[in-house]
Design an enzyme around this catalytic site. Structure first.
Site: not given
Ligand SMILES: O=C(O)C1=C[C@@H](OP(=O)(O)O)[C@@H](O)[C@H](O)C1
Ligand SMILES: C=C(OP(=O)(O)O)C(=O)O
Length: 438
Positions: A35, A207, A326
């Site tokens: 980010r 999430s 995650e």
């Molecule tokens: O925005 C992010 O940095 C993340 C959001 C989540 O994704 P999802 O909402 O697709 O699960 C998480 O699982 C991923 O590891 C990182």
């Molecule tokens: C879901 C994951 O990664 P991504 O950012 O590729 O979605 C993770 O790190 O568990």
């Protein structure tokens, strides 16, 4: 396809000979680093990023932004300490090619950035990236004025034909398959002519802490964001157009990557200290303090960091992990070693993560003698005496670390392709053996 030796290599997961007692310095957060890179690239002035994570996902992000014209230079931070990246924004342009690897953050956060660039930006990645949901970002960008060629699949590979600006405005998306759709649109929103108003229409949204992370980081560099939590409508986020400031940001340790180390204290009845654990954070990994306490540990935040101690017993848990998906593989690994069954719920969307995590965990734990069944939205785990064997990882970093957790307690577990941890934690094998004193 040539056989990649790293893929077929087996890593003997170290067995713990006694209670772990270690301090583990965990590298920076993937989610914060990626980010911060995007926001610094969109800012009106240069910024600093200190202690960035250097892993496959973040190097892909940095490489993609560089390909679009952003300067990302190695340096020491303004106070002279620590490794840092200096990010120098510039007019974004194509033609460029972006390799997303299998990074959700790269494949979802960058198409909106590409829509602001002048020229075509081609996105491609690992075979698995073609299967991961991206339609929410593609459809929303089209509705907001972008031109995208995606062979009508609503997925990678695709080309964003940027025209140097995007109109923006209100848009509806169904982000039930990934919170990253929402984050992606919000991150670039301040640079759209009308900003952006994202309305999530799906029945559930995984999430949420990651969406809060997006909002917090936007606000910290001067963006105005209205959220459901700040008195706005439910499921609606609004970003006002405006310039972003160049910042000096130090990246927190990755608390989700702290998980296997904390788990080692639970599994061995030992103690692990993670320095620099933030007192306030939007990272989902902070929830481990609560979850692993319920599973039998205890923790304390001191000036040394998070001190986590296992009691020698591991209890099963019934928990909705929808907000912190995650963490599921690591929790499943600990649950397989517990003294009572567990139910992990709210994580159907994990079937479209790096691999189908529910299927992969079920198969791999069961092949070691476990008793795991998939449910519609999670896993039932009934602990049984496990035996050694090969634990396959399916190119999923969190499968590799889950297997290593089991290996602490079960003799002769071999992790196939432990190198896949390079996605977010290239140092994993060394940190793990170092923690065990090997
Ligand atoms: O925005 C992010 O940095 C993340 C959001 C989540 O994704 P999802 O909402 O697709 O699960 C998480 O699982 C991923 O590891 C990182
Ligand atoms: C879901 C994951 O990664 P991504 O950012 O590729 O979605 C993770 O790190 O568990």
């Amino acid at each position: 396809m040539p056989v990649n030796a790293a893929h077929t290599a087996l890593w003997p997961a170290p067995h713990a000979s006694g209670a772990v007692d270690a301090t583990v310095h965990v590298p920076g957060s993937k989610s914060v680093t990626n980010r911060a890179l995007v926001l610094a690239a969109l800012a009106a002035e240069p910024g600093w990023l200190r202690r960035p994570l250097r892993s496959r996902d973040t190097l892909l992000m940095a490489g993609a932004l560089r390909a679009m014209g952003v300067g990302i230079e190695e340096g020491v931070g303004p106070d002279g300490s620590g490794e840092a990246w200096r990010v120098i924004p510039s007019g974004l342009h194509g033609p460029a090619t972006v390799d997303v690897g299998n990074a959700g953050t790269v494949m979802r956060f960058l198409p909106p950035v590409a829509a602001l660039a002048d020229g075509p930006i081609r996105f491609d990645g690992d075979p698995r990236s073609y299967e991961r949901p991206l339609h929410g970002v593609i459809d929303a960008l089209r509705a907001l004025g972008a031109r995208i060629d995606d062979d009508s699949r609503g997925a990678l590979p695709l080309t964003v034909h940027g025209s140097g600006a995007l109109e923006g405005g209100p848009v509806e998306i169904d982000a039930s398959s990934s919170s990253q759709f929402v984050s992606a649109l919000l991150l670039s929103g301040p640079r759209f002519n009308q900003g952006v108003e994202v309305r999530h229409t799906g029945s559930r949204l995984p999430s949420m802490p990651h969406i809060r992370m997006t909002v917090d980081m936007l606000r910290s560099i001067g963006a105005q964001v209205d959220t459901p939590e700040s008195g706005g409508e439910p499921n609606v986020w609004r970003v006002t157009p405006g310039a972003l400031l160049g910042r000096d940001l130090t990246v927190e340790p990755d608390l989700s990557n702290a998980q296997p180390f904390l788990a080692s204290a639970l599994v061995t009845g030992g103690r692990v200290v993670i320095p620099d654990w933030p007192l306030r954070t939007t990272q989902p990994g902070d929830k481990l303090r609560e979850i692993f306490t319920e599973m039998g540990g205890s923790c304390e935040l001191t000036d040394r960091g998070l001190e986590f101690t296992g009691s020698g017993s591991i209890h099963g848990i019934d928990v909705d992990l929808g907000e912190v998906g995650e963490l599921t593989p690591g929790i499943a690994a600990v649950a397989a070693l517990a003294d009572s069954p567990s139910t992990l719920r709210g994580v159907a969307h994990l079937r479209l993560h790096e691999t189908d995590r529910l299927a992969a965990l079920t198969k791999e734990i069961n092949e070691l003698g476990g008793d795991v069944t998939e449910t519609a939205d999670g896993l039932h785990i009934r602990p049984r005496a496990l035996h050694g064997g090969v634990f396959h990882t399916y190119d999923d970093h969190r499968m590799a670390t889950a297997g290593a957790i089991i290996g602490l307690a079960v003799d002769d577990v071999q992790i196939e392709n432990v190198a896949t941890t390079a996605k977010t934690l290239p140092d994993f094998p060394d940190l793990w053996t170092g923690m065990l004193g090997n």
